[in-house]
Design a protein around this motif. Sequence first.
Motif, PDB file in Angstrom:
ATOM      1  N   THR A 109       0.822  -1.213   0.000  1.00 24.82           N
ATOM      2  CA  THR A 109       0.000   0.000   0.000  1.00 24.82           C
ATOM      3  C   THR A 109       0.859   1.268   0.000  1.00 24.82           C
ATOM      4  OG1 THR A 109      -0.177   0.077   2.426  1.00 24.82           O
ATOM      5  CG2 THR A 109      -1.831  -1.208   1.252  1.00 24.82           C
ATOM      6  N   GLN A 110       2.040   1.229   0.639  1.00 26.63           N
ATOM      7  CA  GLN A 110       2.879   2.422   0.696  1.00 26.63           C
ATOM      8  C   GLN A 110       3.414   2.778  -0.688  1.00 26.63           C
ATOM      9  OE1 GLN A 110       3.224   4.620   2.929  1.00 26.63           O
ATOM     10  NE2 GLN A 110       4.804   5.832   1.922  1.00 26.63           N
ATOM     11  N   ASN A 111       3.758   1.773  -1.505  1.00 26.98           N
ATOM     12  CA  ASN A 111       4.233   2.052  -2.858  1.00 26.98           C
ATOM     13  C   ASN A 111       3.159   2.776  -3.662  1.00 26.98           C
ATOM     14  OD1 ASN A 111       6.668   0.807  -2.335  1.00 26.98           O
ATOM     15  ND2 ASN A 111       6.063  -1.155  -3.202  1.00 26.98           N
ATOM     16  N   GLU A 112       1.924   2.331  -3.526  1.00 25.10           N
ATOM     17  CA  GLU A 112       0.837   2.964  -4.261  1.00 25.10           C
ATOM     18  C   GLU A 112       0.584   4.379  -3.733  1.00 25.10           C
ATOM     19  OE1 GLU A 112      -2.546   0.375  -4.541  1.00 25.10           O
ATOM     20  OE2 GLU A 112      -1.319  -1.328  -5.170  1.00 25.10           O
ATOM     21  N   TYR A 113       0.644   4.541  -2.422  1.00 23.92           N
ATOM     22  CA  TYR A 113       0.472   5.864  -1.821  1.00 23.92           C
ATOM     23  C   TYR A 113       1.525   6.836  -2.354  1.00 23.92           C
ATOM     24  CZ  TYR A 113      -0.378   9.330   1.884  1.00 23.92           C
ATOM     25  OH  TYR A 113      -0.676  10.474   2.589  1.00 23.92           O
ATOM     26  N   SER A 114       2.764   6.362  -2.481  1.00 21.81           N
ATOM     27  CA  SER A 114       3.840   7.211  -3.000  1.00 21.81           C
ATOM     28  C   SER A 114       3.563   7.617  -4.440  1.00 21.81           C
ATOM     29  CB  SER A 114       5.186   6.484  -2.904  1.00 21.81           C
ATOM     30  OG  SER A 114       5.508   6.205  -1.549  1.00 21.81           O
ATOM     31  N   GLN A 115       3.017   6.695  -5.230  1.00 21.55           N
ATOM     32  CA  GLN A 115       2.642   7.031  -6.601  1.00 21.55           C
ATOM     33  C   GLN A 115       1.544   8.091  -6.620  1.00 21.55           C
ATOM     34  OE1 GLN A 115       1.507   3.393  -8.568  1.00 21.55           O
ATOM     35  NE2 GLN A 115       3.575   3.042  -9.330  1.00 21.55           N
ATOM     36  N   PHE A 116       0.538   7.915  -5.786  1.00 22.60           N
ATOM     37  CA  PHE A 116      -0.574   8.861  -5.750  1.00 22.60           C
ATOM     38  C   PHE A 116      -0.075  10.270  -5.407  1.00 22.60           C
ATOM     39  CE2 PHE A 116      -3.367   5.090  -4.277  1.00 22.60           C
ATOM     40  CZ  PHE A 116      -3.518   4.670  -5.587  1.00 22.60           C
ATOM     41  N   ARG A 117       0.894  10.367  -4.506  1.00 24.49           N
ATOM     42  CA  ARG A 117       1.391  11.675  -4.088  1.00 24.49           C
ATOM     43  C   ARG A 117       1.979  12.438  -5.268  1.00 24.49           C
ATOM     44  NH1 ARG A 117       5.306  12.455  -0.695  1.00 24.49           N
ATOM     45  NH2 ARG A 117       4.426  14.350   0.169  1.00 24.49           N
ATOM     46  N   THR A 118       2.591  11.723  -6.232  1.00 23.33           N
ATOM     47  CA  THR A 118       3.136  12.427  -7.398  1.00 23.33           C
ATOM     48  C   THR A 118       2.012  13.020  -8.241  1.00 23.33           C
ATOM     49  OG1 THR A 118       3.177  10.505  -8.914  1.00 23.33           O
ATOM     50  CG2 THR A 118       5.068  10.809  -7.432  1.00 23.33           C
ATOM     51  N   PHE A 119       0.851  12.369  -8.256  1.00 26.52           N
ATOM     52  CA  PHE A 119      -0.303  12.897  -8.990  1.00 26.52           C
ATOM     53  C   PHE A 119      -0.903  14.086  -8.247  1.00 26.52           C
ATOM     54  CE2 PHE A 119       0.204   8.945 -11.128  1.00 26.52           C
ATOM     55  CZ  PHE A 119      -0.397   9.086 -12.370  1.00 26.52           C
ATOM     56  N   TRP A 120      -1.003  13.979  -6.918  1.00 25.31           N
ATOM     57  CA  TRP A 120      -1.577  15.078  -6.139  1.00 25.31           C
ATOM     58  C   TRP A 120      -0.721  16.338  -6.257  1.00 25.31           C
ATOM     59  CZ3 TRP A 120      -1.830  11.424  -1.318  1.00 25.31           C
ATOM     60  CH2 TRP A 120      -2.843  10.472  -1.525  1.00 25.31           C
ATOM     61  N   LYS A 121       0.603  16.154  -6.396  1.00 28.51           N
ATOM     62  CA  LYS A 121       1.509  17.298  -6.487  1.00 28.51           C
ATOM     63  C   LYS A 121       1.596  17.851  -7.905  1.00 28.51           C
ATOM     64  CE  LYS A 121       5.096  15.252  -4.669  1.00 28.51           C
ATOM     65  NZ  LYS A 121       6.479  15.087  -4.147  1.00 28.51           N
ATOM     66  N   GLY A 122       0.913  17.181  -8.842  1.00 24.39           N
ATOM     67  CA  GLY A 122       0.928  17.660 -10.222  1.00 24.39           C
ATOM     68  C   GLY A 122       2.104  17.199 -11.044  1.00 24.39           C
ATOM     69  N   HIS A 123       2.864  16.217 -10.545  1.00 22.46           N
ATOM     70  CA  HIS A 123       4.008  15.667 -11.279  1.00 22.46           C
ATOM     71  C   HIS A 123       3.886  14.146 -11.317  1.00 22.46           C
ATOM     72  CE1 HIS A 123       5.799  19.626 -11.214  1.00 22.46           C
ATOM     73  NE2 HIS A 123       5.717  19.667  -9.899  1.00 22.46           N
TER      74      HIS A 123
END
Length: 378
Positions: A109-123
Amino acid sequence: MNVFNHKRRPKPQESYDLAGALLEFLDRMKALEKGEEAPCEEKQFTLLLSGVAGLRKVPGISEAMGYDYLYRCQRDGGDADQVKKHCRKLYGADDEAGLAAFMDREYNTQNEYSQFRTFWKGHPCFDVNTLDERGRFLFAACKDFAELLAPIAGRKGFFAFDCAERLGLWRTACAAGIITEEQFWEKARPLAQAASDRYDSWLEYAAGYLCGACYDMFRGQMAEDGNVDKEEMRRYVELNCHLLEQLLTRRGLWRGRRWYKRPPKQYKLGPADIRMVLTGYEGGDKAACIASDRITVDGCPAGYLYREAPLDPNGPDSGWRIFSGDEDDAYLADATHFDFFHLNTVCNYDASILALLNAPYGTAYRRAADGSWQKVRG
């Protein structure tokens, strides 16, 4: 987009404030009067990190494994064959490799969360349009749900869930004799060290576990049914809160133990020893790299390095990964043996790598017996 059910609009009476329920529980735990906290040594801390998993009863083990010691069926009166049968039924494997593969699939789940954060930050770290229609639907649903939990999980994310469940499953494997005690500690130590570095209290760890557990359930139900049963989610949250409360209340083992912080690394070079030596580098601001403790802590010269494409193309990562070359598989598997550094810092440890740093992605070098660098890939 309604993250709980993408197929139909919920009726008012069906509403369930998941984030509110988690915050109410965490606030209630935070408000508890603190008692005396005993010091917690590393191995005890590691067992305590299995958390909710340590409270579960496993077929073949008469009571929950607890946290006092590493349970072994052969020594402690359990039925190893029944535990292995349980593993086959629940995880689809009763061997080390099969259980590890299950964890990599399910407790990520942490790997996916890290991916999502790049989308939330616009990158975004990848182009979501490369997924098929179902993949885009699931990704969007899971990203939205994770964002609902982000104010609670914060930058530390869902790691606590992955950590606790992995430790719990490896403890079960050790109980059944699938792995030895030595193998358990080899697998558990990196998880415990990462948890020690990431969190500062049992309450923070509990928050990460709760968020990760809810996300894991959401992800599973969305993948299977395309929607989530809110009532089942509510019961699941209540169950996990009840179990965590057993650990966090004054009589609970978490409440009575101080959070373990491992000693900081002692680097060979201090800030005053670092000089600007990075000249001729063409990567601009992309000057971060990952280096092994064998170099920065033990003082060994670099012996092997390669350059890979960074996960986040918009971040500062150069893609360089730098090793002494004598790290074995167990050492490499422990992420706590590596840190991000500026390339200039690592060049202060070994200036011979300066001439290699403009090589393209996909390049690797190994130091020959005469001390020269030989290209082995790229």
